[in-house]
Design a protein around this motif. Sequence first.
Motif, PDB file in Angstrom:
ATOM      1  N   MET A  25       0.682  -1.234   0.124  1.00  0.00           N
ATOM      2  CA  MET A  25      -0.041   0.159   0.200  1.00  0.00           C
ATOM      3  C   MET A  25       0.706   1.111   0.284  1.00  0.00           C
ATOM      4  N   GLU A  26       0.769   2.307  -0.907  1.00  0.00           N
ATOM      5  CA  GLU A  26       1.147   3.356  -0.960  1.00  0.00           C
ATOM      6  C   GLU A  26       0.228   4.357  -0.957  1.00  0.00           C
ATOM      7  N   GLY A  27       0.417   5.986  -0.411  1.00  0.00           N
ATOM      8  CA  GLY A  27      -0.981   6.667  -0.087  1.00  0.00           C
ATOM      9  C   GLY A  27      -2.027   5.886  -0.417  1.00  0.00           C
ATOM     10  N   GLY A  28      -2.235   4.863   0.098  1.00  0.00           N
ATOM     11  CA  GLY A  28      -3.600   4.612   0.698  1.00  0.00           C
ATOM     12  C   GLY A  28      -3.784   3.918  -0.659  1.00  0.00           C
ATOM     13  N   GLU A  29      -3.548   3.538  -1.255  1.00  0.00           N
ATOM     14  CA  GLU A  29      -3.371   2.448  -2.821  1.00  0.00           C
ATOM     15  C   GLU A  29      -2.457   1.325  -2.915  1.00  0.00           C
ATOM     16  N   GLU A  30      -3.397   0.735  -3.657  1.00  0.00           N
ATOM     17  CA  GLU A  30      -2.468  -0.595  -3.820  1.00  0.00           C
ATOM     18  C   GLU A  30      -1.705  -0.695  -4.722  1.00  0.00           C
ATOM     19  N   ILE A  31      -0.104  -0.812  -4.941  1.00  0.00           N
ATOM     20  CA  ILE A  31       0.248  -0.706  -6.182  1.00  0.00           C
ATOM     21  C   ILE A  31       0.793  -2.172  -6.179  1.00  0.00           C
ATOM     22  N   LYS A  32      -0.145  -2.713  -7.820  1.00  0.00           N
ATOM     23  CA  LYS A  32       0.535  -4.021  -7.823  1.00  0.00           C
ATOM     24  C   LYS A  32       1.436  -4.396  -8.740  1.00  0.00           C
ATOM     25  N   LEU A  33       2.225  -5.875  -8.274  1.00  0.00           N
ATOM     26  CA  LEU A  33       3.337  -6.541  -8.390  1.00  0.00           C
ATOM     27  C   LEU A  33       3.589  -6.879  -9.978  1.00  0.00           C
ATOM     28  N   SER A  34       3.910  -6.173 -10.562  1.00  0.00           N
ATOM     29  CA  SER A  34       4.452  -6.464 -11.963  1.00  0.00           C
ATOM     30  C   SER A  34       5.696  -6.758 -12.480  1.00  0.00           C
ATOM     31  N   LYS A  35       6.514  -7.993 -12.306  1.00  0.00           N
ATOM     32  CA  LYS A  35       8.117  -7.305 -12.905  1.00  0.00           C
ATOM     33  C   LYS A  35       8.117  -6.997 -14.128  1.00  0.00           C
ATOM     34  N   ARG A  36       6.979  -7.190 -14.561  1.00  0.00           N
ATOM     35  CA  ARG A  36       7.363  -6.829 -16.749  1.00  0.00           C
ATOM     36  C   ARG A  36       6.254  -5.131 -16.662  1.00  0.00           C
ATOM     37  N   ALA A  37       5.802  -4.702 -15.615  1.00  0.00           N
ATOM     38  CA  ALA A  37       4.883  -3.408 -15.689  1.00  0.00           C
ATOM     39  C   ALA A  37       6.303  -2.032 -15.542  1.00  0.00           C
ATOM     40  N   GLY A  38       7.029  -2.740 -14.320  1.00  0.00           N
ATOM     41  CA  GLY A  38       8.068  -1.657 -14.479  1.00  0.00           C
ATOM     42  C   GLY A  38       7.576  -0.950 -12.929  1.00  0.00           C
ATOM     43  N   THR A  39       6.091  -1.309 -12.469  1.00  0.00           N
ATOM     44  CA  THR A  39       6.175  -0.401 -11.346  1.00  0.00           C
ATOM     45  C   THR A  39       5.740  -1.317  -9.623  1.00  0.00           C
ATOM     46  N   ILE A  40       7.334  -1.762  -9.810  1.00  0.00           N
ATOM     47  CA  ILE A  40       7.878  -2.899  -8.478  1.00  0.00           C
ATOM     48  C   ILE A  40       8.648  -1.626  -7.406  1.00  0.00           C
ATOM     49  N   ILE A  41       7.943  -2.140  -6.311  1.00  0.00           N
ATOM     50  CA  ILE A  41       8.808  -1.217  -5.235  1.00  0.00           C
ATOM     51  C   ILE A  41       9.826  -2.649  -5.290  1.00  0.00           C
ATOM     52  N   THR A  42      11.304  -2.565  -5.551  1.00  0.00           N
ATOM     53  CA  THR A  42      12.281  -3.582  -5.469  1.00  0.00           C
ATOM     54  C   THR A  42      13.002  -3.641  -3.972  1.00  0.00           C
ATOM     55  N   LEU A  43      13.998  -4.676  -4.109  1.00  0.00           N
ATOM     56  CA  LEU A  43      14.157  -4.582  -2.309  1.00  0.00           C
ATOM     57  C   LEU A  43      15.126  -3.835  -1.605  1.00  0.00           C
ATOM     58  N   GLU A  44      16.019  -2.777  -2.964  1.00  0.00           N
ATOM     59  CA  GLU A  44      16.703  -1.777  -2.728  1.00  0.00           C
ATOM     60  C   GLU A  44      15.976  -1.033  -1.849  1.00  0.00           C
ATOM     61  N   GLU A  45      14.913  -0.578  -3.164  1.00  0.00           N
ATOM     62  CA  GLU A  45      13.939   0.508  -2.503  1.00  0.00           C
ATOM     63  C   GLU A  45      13.552   0.779  -1.016  1.00  0.00           C
ATOM     64  N   LEU A  46      13.134  -0.872  -1.004  1.00  0.00           N
ATOM     65  CA  LEU A  46      12.413  -0.723   0.318  1.00  0.00           C
ATOM     66  C   LEU A  46      13.595  -0.810   1.446  1.00  0.00           C
ATOM     67  N   VAL A  47      15.024  -0.901   0.887  1.00  0.00           N
ATOM     68  CA  VAL A  47      15.994  -0.629   2.510  1.00  0.00           C
ATOM     69  C   VAL A  47      16.240   0.583   2.503  1.00  0.00           C
ATOM     70  N   GLU A  48      16.018   1.165   0.439  1.00  0.00           N
ATOM     71  CA  GLU A  48      16.325   2.717   0.996  1.00  0.00           C
ATOM     72  C   GLU A  48      15.640   2.633   1.850  1.00  0.00           C
ATOM     73  N   LYS A  49      14.083   2.471   1.844  1.00  0.00           N
ATOM     74  CA  LYS A  49      13.634   3.252   2.906  1.00  0.00           C
ATOM     75  C   LYS A  49      12.713   3.638   4.108  1.00  0.00           C
ATOM     76  N   VAL A  50      12.870   1.985   4.324  1.00  0.00           N
ATOM     77  CA  VAL A  50      13.313   2.029   5.623  1.00  0.00           C
ATOM     78  C   VAL A  50      13.898   1.164   6.521  1.00  0.00           C
ATOM     79  N   GLY A  51      15.596   0.671   5.485  1.00  0.00           N
ATOM     80  CA  GLY A  51      16.219   0.530   6.526  1.00  0.00           C
ATOM     81  C   GLY A  51      16.393  -1.418   6.407  1.00  0.00           C
TER      82      GLY A  51
END
Length: 562
Positions: free
Chosen positions: A377-403
């Motif tokens: 969930m981000e901004g109150g909405e679900e982000i769909k996981l799709s490797k091909r769509a490019g709208t993914i939260i990556t492991l790196e991004e998650l770590v960047e955000k929360v450690g």
Amino acid sequence: MSELSIQDELGVSILRALAAMVESGELPSAVTLPDAITLDRPKNRDHGDYSTSVALALAKPAGLPPRNVALAIQKHLEADASLKGVLKAVEIAGPGFLNLTLDTASQAEIVAAILSAGEKFGHGKVLDGVSINLEFISANPTGPLHLGHTRWAAVGDALGRLLSAAGAKVTREFYINDRGNQMDLFGASLRAAALGQPTPENGYHGGYIQDLATDIVAQHPEYVGLDEAAGTAAFRDAGYALQLAQQQSVLETFRTHFDIWFSEKSLYENNFFNHCLDRLKEQGHVFMDGGATWLRTTDFGDDKDRVMIKSDGAHAYFASDSAYYISKRERGFDVLIYMLGADHHGYVNRLKAIAACAGDDPEYNIDVLIGQLVKIMEGGEEIKLSKRAGTIITLEELVEKVGVDAARYTLIRYPVETPMVMDVDLLRSRTNENPVYYVQYAHARICAVLRNAADLGIAYGASVFKPELLVHERERELMGSLAEFPRMLAHAAQLREPHRIARYVEELAAVYHRFYADCRVLPMGDEPASDLHSARATLCQATAQVVANALGLLGVEAPEKM
RNA sequence: GCGCCUGUAGCUCAGUCGGAUAGAGCACUCGCCUUCUAAGCGAGUUGUCGCUGGUUCGAUUCCAGCCAGGCGCGCCA
């Protein structure tokens, strides 16, 4: 001190009491006695340190009122000389529960045991000698790792640590799907990006494709001039190497280590696949139909038989699954743990069927863990996981955000079969909602106390420890929680449920905070140092050790300062 | 249609060899720092444990059926 924990000792004593009761005729000899006695930690502290319902369970087969059984057990325990100084009281409550209260000094032995074992405290032998292959993540090398993979990275790594602590010999393995038309599509997508052409149908999108293509062209400008077939292969191989290296690097920073990166392609080298096929043929479950080679998995509960070699001669993915299974077994692993996403749960039956077709015992040799997918969930909405769509939260991004610590802890603390919702905003905000801070804070707090103790010249540690001084209710509660750690660890390992460690250490931290609030550890003002101060500081030291051990199993740091 | 997972407090969820009064966090109200880290502690409020039956001394837990939601059922990988 004996090898047995106090719980074990009490269990053995109760078994001895039961045997004596059969001997004396207090229990009919026809009654089958339990192999082991389970001692529970009662929620209500009025119910002693441990309780057991064994009398209730035996009442029916014995044809006796539960209280009479309980009374007889009580009598034998009170007469048991080996429990002198260990057991303070045995009470009967309710319909026939036996509530046991430990002698203070005896209970406090746990503190010395913890300090003596140190980092090894809690480790056990329930899985001693078992050789386990733990396979997890196994993402395609065609893109970055996303949050679903990240859950497995955290949980799989913690499970590996947990199984090792329980005595198993664990090999962590990442299966690389480096074969098949997904790889070719990946190569074609990269080549198209490099040439400024539109992405092929069903191809890979996302910014990382363009980035990879740019990197590849920078290294190998000549790839641009290759024809379609050669160019696709060149971009595929170069992209694969870069992407795999990226996954490996990001996993290391996530403290998730693999012993083996296993290439699917390698299953077809050196005639290995044919060797596997022969082995399956020997067991008699391989057949030909319509020009294809099949494995008769329906012999063992699968919905339908599975094609290994297609009529065009190509190997189906199932061929790899089968050969990979045999590879693992031939490399000496007894138990193969597969961690699969819920969208792959249909594989459980066929994987077990492979084991059966190979002449193995699926119930023992294969252990499949199915994890529900993670929603974001981000901004109150679900982000769909799709490797091909490019709208993914990556492991790196998650770590960047929360450690790393918060990410790992949050992902581990829920059972994998629970669908999980990660609120990115919440994790990003770094509020106390994340219990990892609560637990880490307990550890940092203890370390601060111990630093102060050292400054004040208060001695602490096993050599100066006087267990009989710890009589406060909070101290007893804390020691009780500490003593639970080995049993919790063994249970969690057997169930393959690392989330139990997180739940345990949260409870331990809560108990410590309560102790801290009610029991002053260090002298105040000019107050002279006493043995009680030393004893409490030693209890703190033992608590820090257990908190650190638990966090260590989760791959989360135990900070000395916060 | 068949199979797997889920359904517990307002929200997010713990709770599997069946146990005593079903828990935690968040949220809400109120207390606690002139001495060890207040990222903490204490007190208060919140429940047909999806529904119905069964097993027994006892069921949130085990069994059956049903309801609701998620997912899966290729000579794809």
